[in-house]
Scaffold this motif. Structure first.
Motif, short mmCIF file in Angstrom:
data_model
loop_
_atom_site.label_atom_id
_atom_site.label_comp_id
_atom_site.label_asym_id
_atom_site.label_seq_id
_atom_site.Cartn_x
_atom_site.Cartn_y
_atom_site.Cartn_z
N PRO A 41 0.80 -1.22 0.00
CA PRO A 41 0.00 0.00 0.00
C PRO A 41 0.84 1.28 0.00
N GLU A 42 2.05 1.21 0.51
CA GLU A 42 2.93 2.39 0.52
C GLU A 42 3.21 2.92 -0.88
N GLU A 43 3.10 2.05 -1.90
CA GLU A 43 3.29 2.49 -3.29
C GLU A 43 2.32 3.61 -3.63
N LEU A 44 1.16 3.60 -2.99
CA LEU A 44 0.17 4.64 -3.24
C LEU A 44 0.66 6.01 -2.78
N GLU A 45 1.44 6.03 -1.71
CA GLU A 45 2.03 7.29 -1.25
C GLU A 45 2.95 7.87 -2.30
N PHE A 46 3.74 7.01 -2.96
CA PHE A 46 4.69 7.49 -3.96
C PHE A 46 3.99 8.08 -5.18
N MET A 47 2.79 7.61 -5.48
CA MET A 47 2.06 8.14 -6.63
C MET A 47 1.18 9.33 -6.26
N GLY A 48 1.23 9.76 -5.00
CA GLY A 48 0.46 10.92 -4.57
C GLY A 48 -1.03 10.64 -4.48
N ILE A 49 -1.39 9.51 -3.92
CA ILE A 49 -2.78 9.04 -3.90
C ILE A 49 -3.75 10.07 -3.34
N ARG A 50 -3.35 10.81 -2.34
CA ARG A 50 -4.27 11.76 -1.72
C ARG A 50 -4.68 12.88 -2.68
N ASP A 51 -3.85 13.19 -3.65
CA ASP A 51 -4.14 14.26 -4.62
C ASP A 51 -5.31 13.92 -5.55
N TYR A 52 -5.66 12.67 -5.66
CA TYR A 52 -6.74 12.26 -6.55
C TYR A 52 -8.12 12.47 -5.94
N PHE A 53 -8.19 12.47 -4.64
CA PHE A 53 -9.47 12.52 -3.93
C PHE A 53 -9.79 13.98 -3.58
N THR A 54 -10.45 14.68 -4.52
CA THR A 54 -10.76 16.09 -4.36
C THR A 54 -12.28 16.30 -4.41
N THR A 55 -12.70 17.54 -4.27
CA THR A 55 -14.12 17.85 -4.32
C THR A 55 -14.69 17.73 -5.73
N ARG A 56 -13.81 17.66 -6.75
CA ARG A 56 -14.25 17.51 -8.16
C ARG A 56 -14.16 16.08 -8.65
N SER A 57 -13.78 15.16 -7.79
CA SER A 57 -13.46 13.82 -8.30
C SER A 57 -14.47 12.73 -7.95
N LEU A 58 -14.58 11.84 -8.92
CA LEU A 58 -15.26 10.56 -8.73
C LEU A 58 -14.13 9.53 -8.81
N CYS A 59 -13.91 8.80 -7.74
CA CYS A 59 -12.86 7.79 -7.71
C CYS A 59 -13.50 6.41 -7.63
N ILE A 60 -13.18 5.60 -8.63
CA ILE A 60 -13.66 4.22 -8.71
C ILE A 60 -12.45 3.35 -8.43
N VAL A 61 -12.49 2.55 -7.38
CA VAL A 61 -11.31 1.79 -6.95
C VAL A 61 -11.61 0.30 -6.98
N GLU A 62 -10.98 -0.40 -7.94
CA GLU A 62 -11.04 -1.85 -7.98
C GLU A 62 -9.97 -2.41 -7.05
N TRP A 63 -10.27 -3.49 -6.37
CA TRP A 63 -9.38 -4.14 -5.42
C TRP A 63 -8.96 -3.18 -4.29
N PRO A 64 -9.91 -2.50 -3.65
CA PRO A 64 -9.55 -1.50 -2.63
C PRO A 64 -8.83 -2.09 -1.42
N ASP A 65 -9.05 -3.37 -1.14
CA ASP A 65 -8.37 -3.99 0.00
C ASP A 65 -6.85 -3.92 -0.13
#
Length: 158
Positions: free
Chosen positions: A87-111
């Protein structure tokens, strides 16, 4: 919280479910998609994303981890975390930047991103049942609850 279970007979039913849901959503929204390989997570996503205005193919972002779309003022991010090893790989890709007030995030395999992803508004689980699929949609947030109540009411009218 609201929960809906649907039986889908084929791929077109899965696409149609994505289309029906697309008519009810506004950003920000997070959808988690779970299910076995080939169960229909990307098929559902295709129906939803194309209904929001994307023309062309919707492919699973298995290797890129995320496929972005800008559709009618909505930033749509389709994640596939199947190949995520840590899961730490998500930190390297800046995962938090995707979840904004303008975004719809569809996450396959969220576990696979446990601990680093924000809570979903709607959790969808797709499983094989004979030659069809059974889909369970669960509201996790008040916004998810409103969407599923509307989806259920629309289904009862048809």
């Amino acid at each position: 919280m609201q929960s809906i279970t649907l039986d889908l007979k084929d791929e077109q039913d899965t696409v149609n479910l994505g289309r029906q849901l697309s008519a009810l959503i506004t950003p920000p929204l997070i959808i988690y998609l779970s299910g076995d390989l080939g169960a229909g997570k990307t098929t559902f996503s295709r129906g939803l994303i194309q209904s929001l205005g994307h023309e062309g193919a919707v492919k699973s972002p298995t290797y890129a981890l995320v496929e972005p779309y800008e559709l009618n003022g909505i930033d749509v991010f389709h994640f596939d975390l199947y190949r995520l090893y840590d899961p730490e790989e998500l930190e390297f890709m800046g995962i938090r930047d995707y979840f904004t007030t303008r975004s719809l995030c569809i996450v396959e395999w969220p576990d696979r991103g446990h601990g680093l992803l924000p809570q979903a508004d709607i959790q969808i689980n797709i499983k094989y049942v004979d030659t069809g699929r059974q889909v369970e949609l669960k509201a996790i947030s008040p916004k998810g609850e409103q969407i599923l109540v509307s989806l259920d009411n629309n289904a009862k009218k048809q």
